[in-house]
Design an enzyme around this catalytic site. Structure first.
Site, PDB file in Angstrom:
ATOM      1  CE  LYS A  76      -3.889   1.874   2.711  1.00 41.82           C
ATOM      2  NZ  LYS A  76      -4.716   1.665   3.925  1.00 41.82           N
ATOM      3  CB  SER A 166      -8.174   3.318   3.133  1.00 43.11           C
ATOM      4  OG  SER A 166      -7.215   2.830   4.055  1.00 43.11           O
ATOM      5  CB  SER A 190      -7.989   0.470   6.217  1.00 43.14           C
ATOM      6  OG  SER A 190      -8.674   1.690   6.296  1.00 43.14           O
TER       7      SER A 190
END
Lengths: 521, 185
Positions: A76, A166, A190
């Site tokens: 990420k 996310s 997330s």
């Protein structure tokens, strides 16, 4: 080959069925083919090929570093990567190239894993859809699956569904088979939320078990690096590598045990599964409820003790999270002033003006909104009323879990999300705050209490989209939690996306045959 | 025709369930209803008719308690001088009226905390409060990377970060708006 698990590929390397460079090239090609998903912000093609060649040389010499040697992985874009830009999907860090690796990234590289790229997300990880980033929204790979196209009644290309967030890019990367393992971050859900919506396995370890050094902070007291894989045993391998004390993160704790392989034949007879009654929140879909009930049945039929339990403060957990998140965000985002790194505005009439315009230009509405409300909650006249009050409620929530686990419950079974993935068009009708309040409703309590939690893919909905369930365990019982998760995984036969890899015989079109089993409820 | 009727009855029931759920996530409930296309609503309604026996330990209906409006404090309105103060403190601007409404909604959401009785409860700021955390020896182990770090800044002179003139407060709100409007990428 791309649809295999990390464990299977590792074996294929050793048997000479495929080489790391071949596999790396396949993954890079697949990234190109699936570009419309927008899963990656940066693809590190050259670096990946270089690593793959080194891995190949080690394999040829018969000295591979371990089970991750040569395995493609994605990270990420809020974990720092040396000499590779790290943007947090924000204009603020659009050109930021860190001089160091996050500890978790370094540990994977040290094991010979091959970095494919940095994945897309909500700006600074603030969101639950992966729709609010400076590089555009991430599309859920299941939007293009046969199951969704035929069952879900998707009429046109514009009917694509969100990944959740996310860490949506990381989940999409693993679900679309461009990486075998991806790092996400999990502050309020997330990692688990996109894991559930993209039909992949997601682990949020115990707070402190995995180092946060180099993870650009959102909420320091809740942030945990998350692991996304296509199987539970793959996540266990990754956790075994990542866990433990880091001298660069004073909030890390020693790992309770070296995480060896999970037993294949874990017996649930002696465990107690708690069903927290407060986890039927308003808006839970009938289908998710049915799956929750079905898995409770599975446990019961296998001889586990299944008990309804109560976590009385659950409905206030999302409110508590909201206040603590915004206040820590207000404090954490203060570092972005344009002086030392990141975007800097051209306005230079004064330092204050430069700060204000840098932040005006660099942050999106969501980030600015959270900074403002965080500052409001921290005002002298509000500090006790909101911030300290939320910290008190936090203790009540943590105590709820303590009582339940103290009463003999080994693991809690809950839904991960209220529903399956929403269409992008529908999702964006509501603002980010409202969406986060809905999407994080079942996931953030584990962050508030620092507990390990996973999302396991269970079945496809009538729309042909994944439904996941969550398991939560006591602090530092990550291994037992994974054992239970694997037991569930072995029994639900969740289908992999059928368009995954057409060269693969053993898993050819599992979407049809297995789906019939899973939706027969 | 009978099937149709049954369908309609069920639909009403289902919407009532959604509508009567507590106001905690008032927006949530509305949007969930909205999100359902007629098709998915049908499938949700049809689900209870399937043959699967519901596990009795899994609650069949939402268990959240309704929070009556009168239990909450009065809704907060942010006066103009506080808007100005927050913008100075946070060094970000509300940008639009909508930004201000967003704050007022965030405060309203947070107000639900006051329903919870926390008398005698100690605030918790870390889940690791009950153990001693690892501390390394207080000696320098790394560093000497000033040059590398300075390279990340847009404006430096020798080993200094360069800032515009300091000790000048932000201009008044109206002027600020003009400055920020012109500062685009």
């Amino acid at each position: 080959m791309l649809g295999l698990t990390l464990k299977e590929v590792s074996l294929a390397f050793r048997e000479g069925k495929i080489s790391p460079t071949e596999l790396c090239r396949k993954c890079l090609n697949r990234i190109k083919k699936t570009q419309r998903l927008n899963a990656y912000i940066t693809v590190t093609e050259e670096f990946a090929m270089k690593q793959a060649r080194q891995s190949e040389a080690r394999l040829l010499q018969g000295i591979p570093k371990g089970p991750l040697d040569g395995i493609p992985f994605a990270v990420k874009d809020n974990f720092c990567t040396a000499n590779i830009r790290t943007t947090c999907a924000s204009k603020m860090l659009k050109d930021y190239t860190p001089p160091y690796n996050a500890t978790v990234v370094q540990k994977l590289l040290d094991q010979g894993a091959v970095l494919m790229g940095k994945t897309n997300m909500d700006e600074f990880a603030m969101g639950a859809g992966s729709t609010d980033g400076a590089f555009g929204p991430v599309r859920n790979p299941w939007s293009y699956s046969d199951s969704y196209r035929t069952q879900g009644g998707a009429a046109s290309d514009s009917d694509w569904v969100i990944t959740g967030g996310s860490s949506g890019g990381s989940a999409a990367a693993v679900a679309s088979c461009t990486s075998y393992l991806a790092l996400g971050s999990d502050t309020g859900g997330s990692t688990r939320n996109p894991g559930a919506l993209c039909g992949v396995f997601a682990l949020k370890p115990t707070y402190g078990l995995v180092s946060r050094h180099g993870l650009i902070p959102l909420v320091n007291s809740m942030d945990v690096p998350g692991i996304i894989t296509r199987s539970v045993s793959d996540a266990a391998i990754a956790l075994g590598v990542l866990q433990g004390i880091d001298v660069r993160d004073s909030t890390t704790v020693p790992a309770p045990s070296a995480l060896a392989e999970l037993p294949e034949d874990f017996d649930v007879k002696n465990i107690c599964v708690g069903i927290p009654k407060e986890y039927h929140a308003p808006g839970l879909s009938e289908e998710t409820l049915a799956q929750w009930s079905r898995v409770a049945d599975l446990f019961e039929k296998a001889g586990a003790r299944v008990e309804q339990v109560s976590l009385p403060h659950t409905q206030y957990s999302i409110v508590c999270y909201h206040v603590l998140c915004h206040t820590e965000v207000a404090s954490n985002m203060a570092r972005f002033d344009g002086l030392e790194y990141g975007h800097r505005s051209e306005m230079k009439s004064s330092t204050e003006v430069m700060y204000a315009s840098t932040r005006h230009e660099g942050f999106n509405d969501v980030v600015r909104g959270r900074i403002l409300s965080g500052n409001y909650f921290l005002l002298k006249q509000n500090y006790q009323h909101y911030f300290v009050k939320a910290q008190k409620v936090r203790r009540l929530i943590a105590d709820d879990f303590r009582h339940v686990f103290g009463s003999g419950v080994d693991v809690l079974l809950t839904p991960t999300t209220l529903t399956d993935a929403a269409c992008y068009h529908d999702f964006t009708q509501e603002d980010n705050r409202t969406r986060s309040a809905q999407e994080d409703v079942f996931t953030q309590p584990a962050n508030i209490a620092g507990l390990p939690a996973v999302s396991v893919p269970i079945a496809l909905s009538r729309r042909g989209l994944p439904i996941g369930l969550q398991l939560i365990g006591p602090a530092l019982e990550d291994k037992k939690l994974l054992c239970v998760a694997q037991w569930v995984e072995q029994r639900v036969n969740f289908p992999s996306i059928s368009d995954c890899d057409n060269t693969q015989e053993s898993r050819k079109d599992p979407g049809v045959t297995r789906r019939e089993q899973t939706s027969a409820i | 025709m009978i099937k149709m009727l049954a369908f309609q009855t069920l639909r009403v029931v289902s919407l009532e369930i959604l509508g009567s759920s507590c106001n905690l996530l008032a927006n949530n409930v509305r949007s969930i209803t909205k999100r359902c296309s007629p098709r998915s609503l049908q499938s949700q309604i049809l689900r209870p008719l399937s043959s699967h026996q519901h596990n009795l330990k899994v609650p069949k209906v939402p268990t959240w308690e309704h929070v009556p409006e009168e239990e909450l404090p009065r809704p907060t309105k942010i006066p103009a001088d506080l808007v100005d103060r927050l913008e100075r403190l946070a060094l970000v601007d509300f940008r639009t009226q909508q930004g201000l409404e967003c704050l007022e909604k965030a405060i309203r959401f947070a107000d639900q905390l006051h329903v919870v009785d926390t008398s005698g409860v100690e605030p918790m700021d870390s889940v690791l409060e009950d153990r001693a955390l690892y501390l390394r020896d207080d000696t320098v182990t790394e560093g000497d990377c000033a040059e590398e770090l300075l390279k990340l800044a847009k404006n430096t002179v020798e080993e200094y970060f360069v800032a515009p003139p300091g000790n000048i407060p932000l201009p008044k709100r109206e002027e600020r708006a003009a400055i920020l409007r012109h500062s685009e990428f």
